[in-house]
Design an enzyme around this catalytic site. Structure first.
Site, mmCIF file in Angstrom:
data_model
loop_
_atom_site.group_PDB
_atom_site.id
_atom_site.type_symbol
_atom_site.label_atom_id
_atom_site.label_comp_id
_atom_site.label_asym_id
_atom_site.label_seq_id
_atom_site.Cartn_x
_atom_site.Cartn_y
_atom_site.Cartn_z
ATOM 1 N N ARG A 142 6.079 -27.256 37.341
ATOM 2 C CA ARG A 142 4.964 -28.062 36.835
ATOM 3 C C ARG A 142 5.176 -28.425 35.363
ATOM 4 O O ARG A 142 4.620 -29.400 34.866
ATOM 5 C CB ARG A 142 3.647 -27.274 36.948
ATOM 6 C CG ARG A 142 3.039 -27.212 38.300
ATOM 7 C CD ARG A 142 2.500 -28.553 38.776
ATOM 8 N NE ARG A 142 1.418 -29.093 37.966
ATOM 9 C CZ ARG A 142 0.881 -30.294 38.145
ATOM 10 N NH1 ARG A 142 1.335 -31.085 39.109
ATOM 11 N NH2 ARG A 142 -0.080 -30.730 37.370
ATOM 12 N N HIS A 162 2.613 -23.862 9.736
ATOM 13 C CA HIS A 162 2.305 -22.694 8.906
ATOM 14 C C HIS A 162 1.377 -21.683 9.563
ATOM 15 O O HIS A 162 1.139 -20.620 8.983
ATOM 16 C CB HIS A 162 1.740 -23.149 7.560
ATOM 17 C CG HIS A 162 2.811 -23.666 6.649
ATOM 18 N ND1 HIS A 162 3.384 -24.910 6.816
ATOM 19 C CD2 HIS A 162 3.449 -23.081 5.608
ATOM 20 C CE1 HIS A 162 4.325 -25.069 5.897
ATOM 21 N NE2 HIS A 162 4.383 -23.984 5.154
ATOM 22 N N THR A 221 10.140 -11.789 5.039
ATOM 23 C CA THR A 221 10.203 -13.197 5.439
ATOM 24 C C THR A 221 10.036 -13.262 6.951
ATOM 25 O O THR A 221 10.511 -12.365 7.665
ATOM 26 C CB THR A 221 11.551 -13.849 5.046
ATOM 27 O OG1 THR A 221 11.686 -15.085 5.770
ATOM 28 C CG2 THR A 221 12.760 -12.990 5.359
ATOM 29 N N GLY A 242 12.638 -12.871 0.677
ATOM 30 C CA GLY A 242 13.831 -13.304 1.394
ATOM 31 C C GLY A 242 15.048 -13.342 0.485
ATOM 32 O O GLY A 242 15.063 -12.712 -0.587
ATOM 33 N N ARG A 250 0.840 -1.213 0.000
ATOM 34 C CA ARG A 250 0.000 0.000 0.000
ATOM 35 C C ARG A 250 0.871 1.257 0.000
ATOM 36 O O ARG A 250 0.623 2.206 -0.753
ATOM 37 C CB ARG A 250 -0.917 0.004 1.221
ATOM 38 C CG ARG A 250 -1.744 1.274 1.308
ATOM 39 C CD ARG A 250 -2.682 1.237 2.501
ATOM 40 N NE ARG A 250 -3.358 2.503 2.686
ATOM 41 C CZ ARG A 250 -2.872 3.531 3.364
ATOM 42 N NH1 ARG A 250 -1.683 3.437 3.943
ATOM 43 N NH2 ARG A 250 -3.552 4.643 3.488
ATOM 44 N N ASP A 277 11.573 -15.221 8.744
ATOM 45 C CA ASP A 277 12.796 -15.816 9.296
ATOM 46 C C ASP A 277 13.762 -14.801 9.925
ATOM 47 O O ASP A 277 14.674 -15.186 10.650
ATOM 48 C CB ASP A 277 13.539 -16.597 8.204
ATOM 49 C CG ASP A 277 12.697 -17.721 7.637
ATOM 50 O OD1 ASP A 277 11.777 -18.174 8.341
ATOM 51 O OD2 ASP A 277 12.936 -18.133 6.483
ATOM 52 N N GLU A 293 13.387 -25.181 13.514
ATOM 53 C CA GLU A 293 13.116 -26.254 12.559
ATOM 54 C C GLU A 293 14.423 -26.751 11.920
ATOM 55 O O GLU A 293 15.438 -26.065 11.969
ATOM 56 C CB GLU A 293 12.154 -25.771 11.468
ATOM 57 C CG GLU A 293 12.719 -24.658 10.610
ATOM 58 C CD GLU A 293 11.795 -24.202 9.500
ATOM 59 O OE1 GLU A 293 10.737 -24.819 9.275
ATOM 60 O OE2 GLU A 293 12.139 -23.215 8.831
ATOM 61 N N GLY A 323 12.055 -20.794 10.758
ATOM 62 C CA GLY A 323 13.248 -19.949 10.771
ATOM 63 C C GLY A 323 14.215 -20.252 9.642
ATOM 64 O O GLY A 323 15.087 -19.461 9.348
ATOM 65 N N SER A 343 14.630 -14.057 -3.239
ATOM 66 C CA SER A 343 14.030 -12.913 -3.947
ATOM 67 C C SER A 343 15.066 -11.821 -4.167
ATOM 68 O O SER A 343 15.087 -11.151 -5.200
ATOM 69 C CB SER A 343 12.867 -12.338 -3.135
ATOM 70 O OG SER A 343 11.939 -13.333 -2.828
HETATM 71 O O1 F6P Z 1 11.185 -18.808 4.587
HETATM 72 C C1 F6P Z 1 9.979 -18.767 5.253
HETATM 73 C C2 F6P Z 1 9.564 -20.135 5.698
HETATM 74 O O2 F6P Z 1 8.357 -19.989 6.400
HETATM 75 C C3 F6P Z 1 10.594 -20.871 6.537
HETATM 76 O O3 F6P Z 1 10.590 -20.467 7.881
HETATM 77 C C4 F6P Z 1 10.161 -22.305 6.323
HETATM 78 O O4 F6P Z 1 11.259 -23.172 6.448
HETATM 79 C C5 F6P Z 1 9.685 -22.294 4.901
HETATM 80 O O5 F6P Z 1 9.317 -20.969 4.604
HETATM 81 C C6 F6P Z 1 8.516 -23.189 4.633
HETATM 82 O O6 F6P Z 1 8.292 -23.185 3.274
HETATM 83 P P1 F6P Z 1 7.045 -23.878 2.574
HETATM 84 O O7 F6P Z 1 5.826 -23.130 2.973
HETATM 85 O O8 F6P Z 1 7.335 -23.745 1.111
HETATM 86 O O9 F6P Z 1 6.998 -25.288 3.060
#
Ligand code: F6P
Length: 307
Positions: free
Chosen positions: A200, A236, A110, A87, A6, A112, A208, A155, A90
């Site tokens: 607790r 996601h 991104t 990211g 925007r 990340d 990841e 990440g 790109s």
């Molecule tokens: O780069 C962003 C990201 O969300 C990463 O954190 C993750 O590893 C990847 O994309 C997941 O990609 P996709 O949605 O293509 O599985």
């Protein structure tokens, strides 16, 4: 990302520049999926998650012929400048387009937070807040059941989402690529926190791509610690949701800067926010900047959260 789009469109309009929107990133650029920016209500998009111009993975863009064809789509419409939001992949594409004569500016987009030419990438703060909210809810149930939880966050090699969500949630352990732990070491921390210190619950946040199979990790840690443990990936859901105010502001300011640079006749630049200032760095330099090593911070936070 909608806030950046925007700001770019509005500021361009104010400067007498006609704008189009490329749908689905480089894939859409190559396919000529380009629309007049007036076709999308960007004013109401700023409070929405996701992106109204859509996204895609398009590794084919590494092919010079594909990039030439993409440029031809721009030429057809008389478009000479492009603002790319994404990211490092790109950014590489943006640099290569700049090299074949498209005036290009890149914005960090991104979750990340791994674009070093900016302290914050667009999407990161919203994802971080989503994680913090999710971890809090998981903590509630772990407290009820006297359990440990291992929570995997996104990440893509960067530990920022894991580390900073661990700070914000008081997680007993954070494991990142820079600060790795074995299943045995994770079990020891869980035992210490729950059996010795009488908590607790214990929360372990992991980046990841460190443990390939969460079910196997859960079984191993449960068996070694003797404490009921659950392992889960937030997945996601981290990539959606209403953007935070912080994010909206930074994205808007970076979008405005992108147009300012194009108006000045500049190209091949990456926009960022560094120490509170909106900055421009040559894309090539941005891609080469080393990432800050956060080993010491992870070690310190783990000690504090386990004290
Ligand atoms: O780069 C962003 C990201 O969300 C990463 O954190 C993750 O590893 C990847 O994309 C997941 O990609 P996709 O949605 O293509 O599985």
């Amino acid at each position: 990302m909608n806030n950046a789009v925007r700001a770019i469109v509005q500021h361009a309009k104010q400067n007498g520049i006609k704008t189009f929107l490329v749908l689905e990133g480089y894939k859409g650029l190559h396919a000529g999926n380009i629309i007049n920016s007036e076709k999308i209500d960007l004013d109401s998009a700023i409070s929405r998650g996701g992106t109204v111009i859509y996204s895609s993975r398009f590794p084919e863009f590494k092919d010079p012929q594909i990039r030439k064809e993409a440029k031809a789509q721009l030429d057809k419409l008389g478009i000479d400048s492009l603002v790319v939001i994404g990211g490092d992949g790109s950014y590489q594409g943006a640099q290569l387009l700049h090299e074949i004569g498209v005036k290009t500016i890149a914005l960090p987009g991104t979750i990340d937070n791994d674009i070093t030419s900016s302290d914050f990438t667009i999407g990161y703060d919203t994802a971080l807040n989503t994680i913090v909210d999710g971890v809090g809810k998981i903590r509630d149930t772990m407290n009820s059941h006297n359990r440990a939880a291992i929570i995997e966050v996104m990440g893509h090699g960067s530990g920022d989402l894991a580390l900073f969500s661990a700070i914000a949630t008081g997680a007993e352990l954070v494991v990142t690529n820079e600060f790795k732990k074995t299943p045995s070491e994770i079990s020891e921390v869980i035992v210490d926190q729950i059996k010795n210190k009488g908590k607790r619950s214990a929360i372990v946040i992991i980046s990841e791509m460190i443990f390939p199979d969460l079910k196997i990790l859960q079984k191993e840690v449960s068996e070694k610690s003797g404490i009921s443990t659950r392992a889960m990936s937030l997945g996601h859901l981290q990539r959606g949701g209403v953007p935070t105010a912080f994010e909206r502001i930074n994205a808007s300011l970076m979008g405005i800067k992108a147009i300012d640079e194009l108006v000045e006749g500049n190209s091949g630049l990456a926009i960022g926010v560094l120490k509170g200032k909106v900055t421009s760095t040559p894309i090539l330099e941005a891609l080469a900047l080393p990432r800050e090593n956060r080993y010491a911070l992870a070690e310190k936070i783990n000690k504090i959260n386990q004290a």
